[in-house]
Design a protein around this motif. Sequence first.
Motif, short mmCIF file in Angstrom:
data_model
loop_
_atom_site.label_atom_id
_atom_site.label_comp_id
_atom_site.label_asym_id
_atom_site.label_seq_id
_atom_site.Cartn_x
_atom_site.Cartn_y
_atom_site.Cartn_z
N UNK A 177 0.72 -1.20 0.13
CA UNK A 177 0.19 -0.02 0.06
C UNK A 177 1.12 1.37 0.11
N UNK A 178 0.33 2.38 -0.58
CA UNK A 178 1.04 3.60 -0.80
C UNK A 178 1.44 4.23 0.38
N UNK A 179 2.35 5.01 0.35
CA UNK A 179 2.96 6.07 1.47
C UNK A 179 1.65 7.07 1.73
N UNK A 180 1.40 7.66 3.00
CA UNK A 180 0.49 8.96 3.10
C UNK A 180 1.47 10.01 3.64
N UNK A 181 1.20 10.99 3.07
CA UNK A 181 2.11 12.36 3.22
C UNK A 181 1.20 13.18 3.64
N UNK A 182 1.48 13.96 4.77
CA UNK A 182 0.46 15.33 5.23
C UNK A 182 1.56 16.34 5.12
N UNK A 183 0.70 17.51 4.37
CA UNK A 183 1.56 18.80 4.20
C UNK A 183 0.83 19.55 5.24
N UNK A 184 1.88 20.27 6.01
CA UNK A 184 1.40 21.41 6.87
C UNK A 184 2.26 22.73 6.37
N UNK A 185 1.27 23.60 5.68
CA UNK A 185 2.16 24.91 5.20
C UNK A 185 3.45 24.48 4.27
N UNK A 186 4.59 24.34 4.79
CA UNK A 186 5.80 24.40 3.93
C UNK A 186 6.47 22.97 4.55
N UNK A 187 5.78 22.35 5.71
CA UNK A 187 6.34 21.07 6.20
C UNK A 187 5.74 19.90 5.33
N UNK A 188 6.83 18.89 5.42
CA UNK A 188 6.13 17.64 4.79
C UNK A 188 6.19 16.51 5.75
N UNK A 189 5.34 15.99 6.12
CA UNK A 189 5.23 14.83 7.14
C UNK A 189 4.79 13.55 6.39
N UNK A 190 5.84 12.25 6.70
CA UNK A 190 5.41 11.00 6.07
C UNK A 190 4.39 10.40 7.17
N UNK A 191 3.02 10.48 7.19
CA UNK A 191 2.41 9.87 8.10
C UNK A 191 2.00 8.36 8.10
N UNK A 192 2.44 7.78 7.09
CA UNK A 192 2.26 6.25 6.90
C UNK A 192 3.51 5.80 5.96
N UNK A 193 4.32 5.03 6.32
CA UNK A 193 5.39 4.82 5.35
C UNK A 193 4.87 3.59 4.36
N UNK A 194 5.46 3.79 3.02
CA UNK A 194 5.14 2.87 2.16
C UNK A 194 5.30 1.29 2.65
N UNK A 195 4.28 0.31 2.45
CA UNK A 195 4.56 -1.03 2.97
C UNK A 195 5.84 -1.57 2.11
N UNK A 196 6.37 -2.59 2.46
CA UNK A 196 7.36 -3.21 1.58
C UNK A 196 6.85 -4.52 1.44
#
Length: 417
Positions: free
Chosen positions: A384-403
């Motif tokens: 399953x895909x990674x999930x990324x959350x953007x907060x203004x200029x910050x980039x947070x990986x909130x779920x890493x891609x499964x292997x």
Amino acid sequence: MDHFSYRDGLLYCESVPLDEIASLFGTPCYVYSRAAIVQRWNAFERSFSSHEHLLCYAVKANSNLAILNILARLGSGFDIVSVGELERVLVAGGDPQKVVFSGVGKRIDEMRRALEVGIFCFNVESLAELERLDKVAGGMGCRAPVALRVNPDVDAGTHPYIATGLKESKFGISLDEAEGIYLRHTQFPHICFLGLDCHIGSQLTTLAPLTDALDRMLTLYDRLQANGLSLTHLDMGGGLGIRYQHEDPPTPDGYAAAFLQALGDRPLRLIIEPGRAIVGESGVLLTQVEYLKVTPNKSFAVVDAAMNDLIRPALYDAWHNVEPVVSRTDLPATSYDIVGPVCESGDFLASGRDLALIAGDLLAVFAAGAYGFSMSSNYNTRPRAAEILVDKTAIHCVRKRETVADLYAGEVILPYN
Ligand code: LLP
């Protein structure tokens, strides 16, 4: 404010260009905007502010812990349908006193856990479930707070798979049967009847079915009141639609006004369970074109996202806008079907889209924040895909891609002997 917008031909989420996210985390990935989620939740909260109410975000729409935590920090309640969703809400800092538990098939262990943590209310969908809950609560020496989920028999005018308020549907209890059960409330010593509940369907783009359902629910409330049963809340479920293509759904203001007007001066706390309307337009699915495949009949853009990542087009024939991350002016547009690598003809994200593309280009599939990742699977052994959350200029990986190894971590092969 639009939280996904082009600047000089490049698509941004808040202040972050999406090509940067693709190069940091790879594709496919989901990208969410924190500001969009907060703005939509606040819009609901403001719209209902003149009346006692509780917003219970429907966790099934997107259950990522970071998103639940953002909503918990705003003071949101949560609508859950499994013990799994309950544990997510608790880990994310949600208040169990603001949790409603919906769903037709609650197991005994799920009821126990919900009673143990003290949820606000069970939305009970059948007499059999009510009898089971009465027993479970009795065994634990407590009373279970309950609203019966009433099926008001209205046509929500939405896709049949997501319409739930018709009498043929598996959901809820008919108005007549519900009235009978409420009036026999003393037969359920371990149940405390708190309110009334209904949910007629999802992606509703007009108010009429909702106000129809509301009228029926209020008639039932008035009849029960006249018979001496005072309920304290009315839960009208979720369902407010969003714009995928040309839809023009009511705003939270219009939606709230219709409810509040019908309620009049009844002393009922209003609960609503929006999912899609909070997170749907707050997220995109980012994918890369692997190949362009031109046949005499059709042109395909084969991308690295597939039906396992976003099943809505395959399952509901849903339309999602697809746009390039970098808009090209150096090529004419061609009509493409956007398809994934999964071995099914139903594996498409979009069809007949005019796009100027070359292999390697990035595409954004819009309005994918609700029922996107949460319905994704590992079909074709695809992590399953990674999930990324953007907060203004910050980039947070909130779920890493499964292997790939994650996918078979729980499997064993038989001994050789
Ligand atoms: N409450 C209950 C009891 C529900 O069953 C649902 C959704 C909601 C609230 C939230 O509804 P919303 O506000 O998100 O419309 N997978 C489908 C949607 C299924 C909805 C199921 N129930 C889709 O991708 O369109």
